[in-house]
Design a protein around this motif. Structure first.
Motif, PDB file in Angstrom:
ATOM      1  N   PRO A 102      -2.367  30.414  60.037  1.00 16.96           N
ATOM      2  CA  PRO A 102      -3.442  31.409  59.981  1.00 16.96           C
ATOM      3  C   PRO A 102      -4.344  31.309  61.208  1.00 16.96           C
ATOM      4  CG  PRO A 102      -4.017  29.542  58.615  1.00 16.96           C
ATOM      5  CD  PRO A 102      -2.618  29.278  59.123  1.00 16.96           C
ATOM      6  N   PHE A 103      -4.916  32.420  61.599  1.00 19.53           N
ATOM      7  CA  PHE A 103      -5.848  32.411  62.720  1.00 19.53           C
ATOM      8  C   PHE A 103      -7.165  31.798  62.249  1.00 19.53           C
ATOM      9  CE2 PHE A 103      -8.796  34.052  65.837  1.00 19.53           C
ATOM     10  CZ  PHE A 103      -8.065  34.013  67.020  1.00 19.53           C
ATOM     11  N   PRO A 104      -7.751  30.869  63.028  1.00 15.61           N
ATOM     12  CA  PRO A 104      -8.945  30.168  62.548  1.00 15.61           C
ATOM     13  C   PRO A 104     -10.166  31.079  62.431  1.00 15.61           C
ATOM     14  CG  PRO A 104      -8.031  29.138  64.539  1.00 15.61           C
ATOM     15  CD  PRO A 104      -7.308  30.410  64.339  1.00 15.61           C
ATOM     16  N   PHE A 105     -10.978  30.806  61.447  1.00 12.54           N
ATOM     17  CA  PHE A 105     -12.290  31.442  61.339  1.00 12.54           C
ATOM     18  C   PHE A 105     -13.255  30.696  62.250  1.00 12.54           C
ATOM     19  CE2 PHE A 105     -16.572  31.186  59.552  1.00 12.54           C
ATOM     20  CZ  PHE A 105     -16.912  32.533  59.513  1.00 12.54           C
ATOM     21  N   ASN A 106     -14.104  31.423  62.956  1.00 15.82           N
ATOM     22  CA  ASN A 106     -15.111  30.765  63.779  1.00 15.82           C
ATOM     23  C   ASN A 106     -16.396  31.575  63.792  1.00 15.82           C
ATOM     24  OD1 ASN A 106     -13.403  32.595  65.498  1.00 15.82           O
ATOM     25  ND2 ASN A 106     -15.008  32.157  66.990  1.00 15.82           N
ATOM     26  N   ALA A 107     -17.492  30.884  63.483  1.00 16.67           N
ATOM     27  CA  ALA A 107     -18.818  31.496  63.485  1.00 16.67           C
ATOM     28  C   ALA A 107     -19.830  30.375  63.342  1.00 16.67           C
ATOM     29  CB  ALA A 107     -18.966  32.513  62.357  1.00 16.67           C
ATOM     30  N   PHE A 108     -21.119  30.710  63.378  1.00 12.77           N
ATOM     31  CA  PHE A 108     -22.144  29.688  63.191  1.00 12.77           C
ATOM     32  C   PHE A 108     -22.518  29.538  61.727  1.00 12.77           C
ATOM     33  CE2 PHE A 108     -24.349  33.669  63.932  1.00 12.77           C
ATOM     34  CZ  PHE A 108     -25.393  33.659  63.028  1.00 12.77           C
ATOM     35  N   TYR A 109     -21.689  30.093  60.838  1.00 16.34           N
ATOM     36  CA  TYR A 109     -21.897  30.019  59.396  1.00 16.34           C
ATOM     37  C   TYR A 109     -20.536  29.899  58.728  1.00 16.34           C
ATOM     38  CZ  TYR A 109     -20.963  34.923  60.491  1.00 16.34           C
ATOM     39  OH  TYR A 109     -20.416  36.070  61.010  1.00 16.34           O
ATOM     40  N   ILE A 167      -1.986  41.075  72.518  1.00 13.76           N
ATOM     41  CA  ILE A 167      -1.798  39.750  71.917  1.00 13.76           C
ATOM     42  C   ILE A 167      -2.226  38.758  72.974  1.00 13.76           C
ATOM     43  CG2 ILE A 167      -0.171  38.117  70.898  1.00 13.76           C
ATOM     44  CD1 ILE A 167       1.532  40.458  70.019  1.00 13.76           C
ATOM     45  N   THR A 168      -3.398  38.183  72.782  1.00  8.75           N
ATOM     46  CA  THR A 168      -3.999  37.311  73.782  1.00  8.75           C
ATOM     47  C   THR A 168      -4.545  36.053  73.124  1.00  8.75           C
ATOM     48  OG1 THR A 168      -6.027  38.649  73.581  1.00  8.75           O
ATOM     49  CG2 THR A 168      -4.572  39.117  75.468  1.00  8.75           C
ATOM     50  N   ARG A 169      -4.947  35.118  73.963  1.00  7.59           N
ATOM     51  CA  ARG A 169      -5.421  33.819  73.472  1.00  7.59           C
ATOM     52  C   ARG A 169      -6.941  33.777  73.405  1.00  7.59           C
ATOM     53  NH1 ARG A 169      -3.045  28.858  73.093  1.00  7.59           N
ATOM     54  NH2 ARG A 169      -1.238  29.537  74.312  1.00  7.59           N
ATOM     55  N   HIS A 170      -7.458  33.414  72.251  1.00 12.20           N
ATOM     56  CA  HIS A 170      -8.886  33.148  72.045  1.00 12.20           C
ATOM     57  C   HIS A 170      -9.123  31.673  72.382  1.00 12.20           C
ATOM     58  CE1 HIS A 170     -12.759  33.315  69.666  1.00 12.20           C
ATOM     59  NE2 HIS A 170     -12.496  32.020  69.618  1.00 12.20           N
ATOM     60  N   THR A 181     -10.851  37.522  78.839  1.00  9.37           N
ATOM     61  CA  THR A 181     -11.227  36.826  80.073  1.00  9.37           C
ATOM     62  C   THR A 181     -12.479  35.969  79.884  1.00  9.37           C
ATOM     63  OG1 THR A 181     -12.502  38.747  80.825  1.00  9.37           O
ATOM     64  CG2 THR A 181     -10.200  38.608  81.527  1.00  9.37           C
ATOM     65  N   LYS A 182     -13.003  35.891  78.660  1.00 12.26           N
ATOM     66  CA  LYS A 182     -14.202  35.097  78.370  1.00 12.26           C
ATOM     67  C   LYS A 182     -13.907  34.068  77.281  1.00 12.26           C
ATOM     68  CE  LYS A 182     -17.433  37.515  80.736  1.00 12.26           C
ATOM     69  NZ  LYS A 182     -18.216  36.947  81.849  1.00 12.26           N
ATOM     70  N   LEU A 183     -14.765  33.047  77.200  1.00 10.23           N
ATOM     71  CA  LEU A 183     -14.682  32.104  76.088  1.00 10.23           C
ATOM     72  C   LEU A 183     -15.020  32.805  74.778  1.00 10.23           C
ATOM     73  CD1 LEU A 183     -16.331  28.909  77.646  1.00 10.23           C
ATOM     74  CD2 LEU A 183     -13.906  29.304  77.193  1.00 10.23           C
ATOM     75  N   GLY A 184     -14.621  32.193  73.688  1.00 10.63           N
ATOM     76  CA  GLY A 184     -14.715  32.833  72.385  1.00 10.63           C
ATOM     77  C   GLY A 184     -16.096  33.279  71.979  1.00 10.63           C
ATOM     78  N   PHE A 185     -17.134  32.533  72.334  1.00 12.43           N
ATOM     79  CA  PHE A 185     -18.466  32.904  71.865  1.00 12.43           C
ATOM     80  C   PHE A 185     -18.984  34.165  72.552  1.00 12.43           C
ATOM     81  CE2 PHE A 185     -19.564  30.264  75.525  1.00 12.43           C
ATOM     82  CZ  PHE A 185     -20.685  30.890  76.071  1.00 12.43           C
ATOM     83  N   LYS A 186     -18.269  34.654  73.600  1.00  9.29           N
ATOM     84  CA  LYS A 186     -18.625  35.911  74.256  1.00  9.29           C
ATOM     85  C   LYS A 186     -17.915  37.099  73.593  1.00  9.29           C
ATOM     86  CE  LYS A 186     -20.852  36.013  77.511  1.00  9.29           C
ATOM     87  NZ  LYS A 186     -22.314  36.031  77.734  1.00  9.29           N
ATOM     88  N   ASN A 187     -17.321  36.883  72.414  1.00 10.08           N
ATOM     89  CA  ASN A 187     -16.603  37.930  71.679  1.00 10.08           C
ATOM     90  C   ASN A 187     -17.335  38.216  70.366  1.00 10.08           C
ATOM     91  OD1 ASN A 187     -13.268  38.053  72.741  1.00 10.08           O
ATOM     92  ND2 ASN A 187     -14.642  36.516  73.569  1.00 10.08           N
ATOM     93  N   PRO A 188     -18.460  38.905  70.389  1.00 11.73           N
ATOM     94  CA  PRO A 188     -19.251  39.100  69.166  1.00 11.73           C
ATOM     95  C   PRO A 188     -18.511  39.908  68.104  1.00 11.73           C
ATOM     96  CG  PRO A 188     -20.063  40.512  70.942  1.00 11.73           C
ATOM     97  CD  PRO A 188     -19.075  39.570  71.559  1.00 11.73           C
ATOM     98  N   LYS A 189     -18.830  39.609  66.844  1.00 14.85           N
ATOM     99  CA  LYS A 189     -18.220  40.271  65.683  1.00 14.85           C
ATOM    100  C   LYS A 189     -19.282  41.074  64.944  1.00 14.85           C
ATOM    101  CE  LYS A 189     -16.914  36.331  63.924  1.00 14.85           C
ATOM    102  NZ  LYS A 189     -16.257  35.309  63.062  1.00 14.85           N
TER     103      LYS A 189
END
Length: 252
Positions: free
Chosen positions: A86-93, A134-137, A217-225
């Motif tokens: 599964p694709f990992p969940f990532n957030a500050f919560y 299909i890219t890498r986070h 082209t950015k790190l994950g935290f630059k990908n807001p949800k």
């Protein structure tokens, strides 16, 4: 983005100051050795002086990265067989705290240096041209995962709202209290998309429903949800993690 802080030092009279310094040094990619050498004459108690040095180095790092950025250089793409499951969940919560948004009433607010400030609903966004990737986070914590996102090329959306593409920044406000911003060159990159789908389905709640910025082209935290508002500006809007010490540019 759920990014962990480095553990605090033990049995130190200067623990609060060291924790703060360690956090800032850790979060600034590429600055550790240089920052430590420049800080050799600083008193750890002098937080203002430490901040001045680190913020100056961070701004220099941003300038260098922006000069190295190639507007048409593409991030690597992958076959579907390599998608992380599964694709990992990532957030500050925690995932259970992700906001529940009603897609039927959702409105994307638009403001700033644009001609058309009308809000957008999901049907209007889906009526625009769509692309898939299909890219890498890549997470600043050190892990990465490959996923498939589909949505509107961001430069297409910016053209539809009449954005001033000579402006410096695009900012994002999100329904989960997150906020971030990117430079205009990255906003116009061909792989930067407003993602509506993950895999072959609408974005699940934990992955950013109903709208996520996907910037390979950015790190994950630059990908807001859970994006609720987009604005174009010449004033750097900062970001949730950037304002706590993360390098603002954080890209290639």
């Amino acid at each position: 983005m759920s990014d962990k802080k480095p553990p605090p030092p033990k049995n130190s009279a200067l623990q609060p100051e060291l924790v703060q310094l360690q956090r800032r040094l850790f979060l600034r990619s590429g600055l550790s050795l240089g920052a430590l050498s420049l800080l050799s004459g600083c008193n750890l108690q002098d937080g203002d002086q430490v901040d001045k040095v680190l913020w100056a180095m961070s701004r220099w790092n941003d300038r260098v990265q922006s000069m190295l950025f190639r507007p048409n250089h593409l991030a690597q793409t992958y076959p579907a067989s390599m998608i992380t499951k599964p694709f990992p969940f990532n957030a500050f919560y925690d995932a259970d705290s992700a906001p529940e948004i009603d897609g039927a009433t959702y409105k994307l607010e638009v403001s700033g240096l644009v001609r058309n400030k009308n809000s957008w609903n999901l049907a209007q966004l889906r009526a625009l041209p769509q692309e898939s990737q299909i890219t890498r986070h890549i997470c600043i914590e050190g892990w990465s995962a490959i996923g498939q996102w589909s949505g509107v090329p961001f430069r297409t959306f910016l053209a539809h709202i009449g954005a001033d593409t000579t402006a410096k920044y695009v900012g994002f406000k999100c329904a989960d209290r997150y906020y971030s911003s990117i430079d205009m060159a990255t906003a116009l990159h061909p792989q930067t998309i407003l993602a509506l789908d993950f895999g072959s389905s609408p974005l699940p709640t934990e992955y950013g429903y109903p709208l996520k910025l996907r910037v390979p082209t950015k790190l994950g935290f630059k990908n807001p949800k859970h994006i609720a508002a987009i604005f174009v500006t010449n004033e750097n809007p900062g970001g949730y993690w950037e304002d706590q010490g993360y390098n603002w540019y954080s890209g290639s």
